[in-house]
Design a protein around this motif. Structure first.
Motif, PDB file in Angstrom:
ATOM      1  N   LEU A 131      13.304 -88.090  49.218  1.00 52.50           N
ATOM      2  CA  LEU A 131      13.010 -86.811  49.857  1.00 52.50           C
ATOM      3  C   LEU A 131      11.512 -86.653  50.086  1.00 52.50           C
ATOM      4  O   LEU A 131      10.702 -87.122  49.286  1.00 52.50           O
ATOM      5  CB  LEU A 131      13.499 -85.657  48.981  1.00 52.50           C
ATOM      6  CG  LEU A 131      15.004 -85.390  48.947  1.00 52.50           C
ATOM      7  CD1 LEU A 131      15.316 -84.376  47.861  1.00 52.50           C
ATOM      8  CD2 LEU A 131      15.482 -84.894  50.295  1.00 52.50           C
ATOM      9  N   ARG A 137      13.807 -80.653  45.518  1.00 50.70           N
ATOM     10  CA  ARG A 137      15.025 -81.392  45.202  1.00 50.70           C
ATOM     11  C   ARG A 137      16.084 -80.504  44.551  1.00 50.70           C
ATOM     12  O   ARG A 137      17.270 -80.590  44.844  1.00 50.70           O
ATOM     13  CB  ARG A 137      14.686 -82.567  44.285  1.00 50.70           C
ATOM     14  CG  ARG A 137      15.887 -83.436  43.913  1.00 50.70           C
ATOM     15  CD  ARG A 137      15.512 -84.378  42.767  1.00 50.70           C
ATOM     16  NE  ARG A 137      14.333 -85.162  43.090  1.00 50.70           N
ATOM     17  CZ  ARG A 137      14.375 -86.348  43.696  1.00 50.70           C
ATOM     18  NH1 ARG A 137      15.542 -86.853  44.040  1.00 50.70           N
ATOM     19  NH2 ARG A 137      13.267 -87.019  43.937  1.00 50.70           N
ATOM     20  N   GLY A 484      17.589 -88.768  45.699  1.00 47.62           N
ATOM     21  CA  GLY A 484      17.563 -87.325  45.839  1.00 47.62           C
ATOM     22  C   GLY A 484      18.824 -86.745  46.405  1.00 47.62           C
ATOM     23  O   GLY A 484      18.858 -85.625  46.878  1.00 47.62           O
TER      24      GLY A 484
END
Length: 485
Positions: A131, A137, A484
């Protein structure tokens, strides 16, 4: 006593009438739907027979479908269905063409003998990456958890897959049990947006010179003075053909249900419909328009083999969509309105192609301006919900006068969508460099709020800077599992 006798006789007659309606009109629909959906779920999507029937067919315990008996022939890759032994329908699987309805064993043999041989598409997996640093996240994981979660005791959301691309790479994905990144999934009406891309490829290659020219439909051109002969590609893509068509899935006798599950030729049925309005004058979303475009592609292709290879050679092979299959009707025409299957990652490639303005790996595949055309409303469209076989706003987001509703979560103004039955969706958000795919078997529209889902994701991914979106990699290199998500 006479009135009691009359009531009794009346009830018997009503009961007989109901049975007659069921066996003459409803049973064939139920049998065909059950056979076709189960065949695709088992032999295209790779699901178990039990799961195919209990979820894909009977997800909400439809009383009509619960009366249909199904039989799966794993050896011959076929499914038959009937109501109490009457009105039997068949569906068979064929490599590269998925499942097709058939009326008899003889018809099955005929279809098998006419199956073309096609060169497989070389898979080109999307790259995965972590990410971006400015994406939270925990917030993203919470949104994905909510999308997959079943809040009630009885599953209704049934989300099967969520895939998110950022800068052309997979940054998050979730799958239900038994579904993987390789599982082909049905897009239903998302198929319409794919046929937009196929027509764009044909326009780029010079097979179609002008979207304002009349579509090539033999039946319309053969009859002198047929007003339908003036209908052009643009009017069909924008759902403004003026043709009569009932798009009610709740009615088993509607045009769309009869076209998909009863008529031997979906395209032929749509072509036969009369004009209801002047072409180009009124918007009327209908699946018949897409199948008329399928017939036009067939007429422009010359041979049957060339026609059947169009989606693969023009679109799937350049994008490396090895899982993609578009099914045909019994007459051999692609059901352009409804019957494409592909993995969630391969569906996402369609969105990424449009996010990149029709360019893939540095090569232009769609004409310049095609994406802008596809995602802009017709000049006379008062609501601005629909472009050219792409949605440019979600249904239910406008008031009756066409103004945006203020009581729903706002979406990025540049977002556009491919939408399908049972809650399938492909969302493209150029301002975030984001593509989102969501699949499920969601028959209760209140069970999953797509607008809130996309609005929440839009707050997680910040607006991009002036830099261009990174082209999606299609080199075929394998990559690590997504980070992620």
């Amino acid at each position: 006593m006479q009135w009691i006798k009359a009531i009794f006789i009346g009830l018997i007659l009503i009961g007989l009438s109901v049975l007659a309606v069921f066996f003459i009109w409803l049973a064939p629909v139920g049998a065909a739907y059950s056979a076709k959906v189960m065949c695709s779920a088992i032999f295209v999507n790779g699901l178990t027979s039990t799961r195919a029937r209990e979820i894909d067919v009977l997800a909400d315990n439809n009383p009509l479908l619960s009366l249909i008996t199904t039989n799966v022939d794993l050896r011959n890759q076929a499914v038959s269905a009937h109501a109490f032994g009457f009105r039997k329908r068949f569906a068979i699987y064929r490599p590269n063409l998925g499942c097709t309805l058939a009326d008899s064993p003889e018809h099955i043999a005929q279809l098998r003998n006419s199956t073309p041989v096609m060169t497989p598409v070389e898979p080109r997996p999307l790259l995965t990456t972590s990410l971006p640093a400015d994406v939270d996240r925990r917030v993203l994981n919470s949104i994905l958890f909510d999308a997959m979660d079943e809040p009630g005791l009885r599953p209704e959301r049934r989300t099967r897959a969520v895939v998110i691309l950022h800068d052309g790479k997979v940054v998050a994905e979730r799958y239900a049990a038994g579904i993987t990144a390789e599982t082909p999934l049905p897009g239903w009406s998302m198929t319409k947006s794919v046929f937009n891309a196929i027509l764009g490829r044909m326009r780029f290659e010079g097979m179609i010179s002008d979207l304002q020219e009349p579509v090539l439909i033999n039946e319309w051109q053969a009859e002198p003075g047929d007003p339908r002969a003036t209908i052009n590609y643009d009017e069909l893509l924008r759902m403004r053909s003026g043709l009569e068509f009932d798009e009610s899935y709740a009615n088993p006798l509607s045009d769309v249900v009869q076209m998909l599950f009863i008529e031997p030729a979906a395209a032929g049925f749509a072509v036969s419909k009369p004009l209801e309005n002047t072409p180009g004058s009124e918007f009327s979303y209908n699946s018949g328009a897409s199948n008329i475009l399928s017939a036009a592609i067939r007429n422009l292709s010359g041979s049957r083999s060339t026609y059947l290879s169009r989606p693969t050679e023009l679109l799937f092979r350049p994008l490396g969509m090895s899982s993609a299959v578009i099914e045909t009707d019994p007459d051999g025409y692609f059901v352009a309105s409804s019957f494409m299957h592909a993995s969630a990652r391969d569906w996402a490639k369609i969105g990424q192609l449009f996010l990149q303005d029709g360019v893939w790996n540095g090569e232009r595949l769609l004409p310049e301006g095609w994406v802008g055309y596809s995602t802009s409303p017709a000049a006379e469209d008062p609501n601005g919900l629909y472009g050219a076989h792409w949605w440019i706003d979600l249904p239910g987001s406008r008031n009756e006068d066409g103004s945006p509703r203020t009581d729903v979560p706002p979406l990025p103004e540049d977002a556009f969508f491919a939408l399908g039955h049972d809650g399938q969706s492909l969302t493209v958000i150029p301002s975030r460099n984001v593509v989102v795919v969501r699949f499920g078997v969601t028959r209760n529209r209140d069970a999953f709020d797509l607008r809130k889902f996309i609005a929440d994701l839009s707050t997680v991914f910040p607006e991009k800077s002036d830099r261009q979106a990174s082209p999606a990699d299609s080199s075929g290199n394998t990559t690590a599992e997504v980070n992620g998500g």
